[in-house]
Design an enzyme around this catalytic site. Structure first.
Site, short mmCIF file in Angstrom:
data_model
loop_
_atom_site.label_atom_id
_atom_site.label_comp_id
_atom_site.label_asym_id
_atom_site.label_seq_id
_atom_site.Cartn_x
_atom_site.Cartn_y
_atom_site.Cartn_z
N ASP A 14 -17.67 42.64 -40.00
CA ASP A 14 -18.87 43.48 -40.02
C ASP A 14 -18.47 44.75 -39.30
O ASP A 14 -18.21 44.74 -38.10
CB ASP A 14 -20.01 42.75 -39.30
CG ASP A 14 -21.29 43.58 -39.21
OD1 ASP A 14 -21.20 44.82 -39.30
OD2 ASP A 14 -22.36 42.99 -39.02
N ASP A 55 -24.17 42.25 -44.58
CA ASP A 55 -23.51 43.34 -43.85
C ASP A 55 -22.05 43.03 -43.53
O ASP A 55 -21.45 43.70 -42.69
CB ASP A 55 -24.29 43.70 -42.58
CG ASP A 55 -24.30 42.58 -41.55
OD1 ASP A 55 -23.75 41.51 -41.83
OD2 ASP A 55 -24.86 42.80 -40.46
N ASP A 56 -21.48 42.03 -44.20
CA ASP A 56 -20.08 41.68 -43.94
C ASP A 56 -19.19 42.08 -45.10
O ASP A 56 -19.47 41.75 -46.26
CB ASP A 56 -19.98 40.18 -43.67
CG ASP A 56 -20.64 39.84 -42.36
OD1 ASP A 56 -19.95 39.87 -41.34
OD2 ASP A 56 -21.87 39.61 -42.35
N ASN A 107 -1.62 39.94 -35.00
CA ASN A 107 -2.43 38.91 -35.64
C ASN A 107 -3.90 39.27 -35.46
O ASN A 107 -4.35 39.52 -34.33
CB ASN A 107 -2.13 37.55 -35.01
CG ASN A 107 -2.68 36.39 -35.83
OD1 ASN A 107 -3.77 36.48 -36.39
ND2 ASN A 107 -1.92 35.32 -35.92
N TYR A 231 -23.53 38.15 -27.05
CA TYR A 231 -23.92 38.19 -28.46
C TYR A 231 -23.58 39.54 -29.08
O TYR A 231 -23.99 40.57 -28.58
CB TYR A 231 -25.43 37.93 -28.61
CG TYR A 231 -25.89 38.06 -30.04
CD1 TYR A 231 -25.48 37.14 -31.00
CD2 TYR A 231 -26.70 39.11 -30.45
CE1 TYR A 231 -25.86 37.27 -32.32
CE2 TYR A 231 -27.09 39.25 -31.77
CZ TYR A 231 -26.67 38.33 -32.69
OH TYR A 231 -27.05 38.46 -34.00
N LYS A 234 -23.52 37.54 -35.59
CA LYS A 234 -23.00 36.21 -35.95
C LYS A 234 -21.66 36.34 -36.64
O LYS A 234 -21.27 37.40 -37.11
CB LYS A 234 -24.01 35.49 -36.84
CG LYS A 234 -25.04 34.69 -36.05
CD LYS A 234 -24.43 33.49 -35.36
CE LYS A 234 -25.48 32.75 -34.54
NZ LYS A 234 -25.00 32.17 -33.30
N ASP A 235 -20.97 35.21 -36.74
CA ASP A 235 -19.59 35.20 -37.24
C ASP A 235 -19.52 35.39 -38.75
O ASP A 235 -18.58 35.95 -39.27
CB ASP A 235 -18.95 33.87 -36.86
CG ASP A 235 -19.31 33.55 -35.43
OD1 ASP A 235 -18.78 34.22 -34.55
OD2 ASP A 235 -20.15 32.66 -35.21
N ASP A 289 -34.37 39.70 -41.23
CA ASP A 289 -32.90 39.85 -41.33
C ASP A 289 -32.26 38.62 -41.98
O ASP A 289 -31.14 38.21 -41.61
CB ASP A 289 -32.26 40.10 -39.96
CG ASP A 289 -32.46 41.53 -39.50
OD1 ASP A 289 -33.07 42.32 -40.25
OD2 ASP A 289 -32.01 41.85 -38.39
P1 13P Z 1 -25.07 40.06 -38.24
O1 13P Z 1 -24.45 38.94 -37.46
O2 13P Z 1 -25.04 39.81 -39.69
O3 13P Z 1 -24.47 41.37 -37.84
O4 13P Z 1 -26.62 40.10 -37.85
C1 13P Z 1 -26.94 40.33 -36.53
C2 13P Z 1 -28.41 40.30 -36.21
O5 13P Z 1 -28.71 40.37 -35.03
C3 13P Z 1 -29.43 40.17 -37.24
O6 13P Z 1 -30.74 40.26 -36.73
MG MG Z 2 -24.28 43.21 -38.45
MG MG Z 3 -23.41 39.73 -40.94
#
Ligand code: 13P
Ligand code: MG
Ligand code: MG
Ligand code: 13P
Length: 367
Positions: A14, A55-56, A107, A231, A234-235, A289
């Site tokens: 992302d 968004d990735d 890496n 935070y 997310k992955d 989201d």
């Molecule tokens: P992402 O992990 O897809 O960037 O989303 C983060 C988020 O906080 C969505 O509300």
């Molecule tokens: Mg994001």
């Molecule tokens: Mg994402």
């Protein structure tokens, strides 16, 4: 590496999105394609495919190098770095979100981007499926991978196909303690489930076929919060699965996604919600989201070239799963800030919730 072997590297990051955490901007996709096209012309790679899930940004690269080839990892790192520059120029939201380290050291693993790689000798026909998710964590693959490779109610091939009948072995990583263990199924099935039912900690890394130890599935297992200590999004993991000829067929791979099971992630990475299977076009998570999305792309590998993709969840027979996911989303959202929609306290420690706790800490009195 043997000359006839090829490697598929799926490397994702992302690097900023619009309008919030919703979509990779087309300019970034264009730039990534241009750079990989140049690498293809320079013969550094065989082929590539660029796409996004929410968004990735996902780079699929085929090449002759081994897994964890520094040249390929550097190429991906450079693409993400240039896309980050573009994202900053456009003032996209969260530009460079997953680029947690400043300089590349050989890496890309542990630097933020997620990586799933597999090397093999091409079979006479080599169908593969690439799964990519948004708004969830690597353990989100545990449930479908178990169903695909160990559950005969999902995969009749486990009963019918002689090669699959001998079962599969799952390598599971404890992402908190950086340890790994193998479970051979069907014998170890209950022990496997004892761990992978805790997907935030125990993550299926790869799967081999017992018949001949053929490597048939690999996942990305990066936990961004564990690298960053806080935070940062997310992955949003990826997974590569080889299909057919004594491996699960395409239908056996897509089947678990007909049920939108619950995963962790969604808004602020802090909520449980249904995992919605979608086409590439529908991978635009905006409701709260989300809800979390998964896309599945089928390719044939032909001398390292990527023939495809076939957008597997475009199939109308996943409409009901999407509808059900929307119903589950209504039901889960009704709970607002209450568990189990909001994640338990232990999962919130990497968010900014600890700051709120700190703010009121002196107001607590003995009961
Ligand atoms: P992402 O992990 O897809 O960037 O989303 C983060 C988020 O906080 C969505 O509300
Ligand atoms: Mg994001
Ligand atoms: Mg994402
Ligand atoms: P293969 O075992 O040749 O992959 O065929 C199985 C199949 O596709 C049936 O759905």
């Amino acid at each position: 590496m043997k000359d006839s072997k090829i490697t598929i590297s799926v490397i994702k990051s992302d690097i900023g999105s619009y309008v919030g955490h919703n979509l990779v901007h087309p300019e970034l996709i264009k730039l990534a394609k241009e750079e990989l096209e140049k690498a293809k012309k320079r013969k550094e790679i065989i082929d590539y495919f660029v796409f996004n899930c929410g968004d990735d940004l996902e780079l699929v690269i085929t090449h002759k190098g081994p897994e964890e080839d520094p040249k390929i990892h550097r190429l991906a790192w450079n693409v993400f770095t240039d896309c980050t520059k573009k994202a900053k120029e456009l003032k996209l939201y969260g530009a460079g979100q997953d680029m947690l380290k400043d300089s590349f050291s050989g890496n890309i693993k542990g630097m933020g981007p997620g990586v799933a790689e597999i090397s093999f000798e091409e079979r006479p026909s080599e169908p593969i499926v690439i799964l990519a998710a948004d708004k969830t964590e690597p353990g989100a693959w545990n449930y479908p991978l178990f169903k695909i490779f160990a559950d005969p109610f999902t995969n009749p091939g486990l009963i019918i196909s002689p090669e699959m009948n001998e079962g599969f072995t799952f390598e599971v990583h404890d992402v908190l303690e950086s340890k790994k263990i193998k479970f051979k199924c069907p014998e170890d099935m209950y022990d496997l489930l004892a761990f992978i039912g805790t997907p935030g900690r125990y993550v299926i890394k790869c799967i081999t076929r017992n018949h001949d130890n053929l490597l048939c599935a690999v996942t990305s297992t990066t936990r961004l919060s564990l690298i960053a200590g806080k935070y940062v999004g997310k992955d949003d993991p990826v997974c590569i699965i080889r299909a057919q000829h004594g491996l699960p067929d395409i239908g056996e791979i897509t089947e678990p996604f007909a049920q939108p099971y619950l995963v962790e992630g969604w808004n602020r990475g802090s909520h449980a919600g249904p995992f919605m299977p979608v086409s590439l076009e529908q991978a635009v998570p905006t409701r709260f989201d989300g809800p979390p999305r998964v896309v599945a792309l089928g390719f044939i590998i032909q001398k390292g070239n990527l023939i495809g993709p076939l957008d597997l969840f475009k199939d109308v027979s996943f409409d009901r799963a999407r509808q059900k996911a929307n119903e589950i989303a209504d039901y889960m959202r009704m709970h607002g800030p209450f568990q189990p929609h909001r994640l338990p306290e232990s999962d919130m420690e990497y968010t900014s919730l600890p700051k709120i706790k700190e703010k009121v800490k002196d107001r607590w009195k003995e009961v």
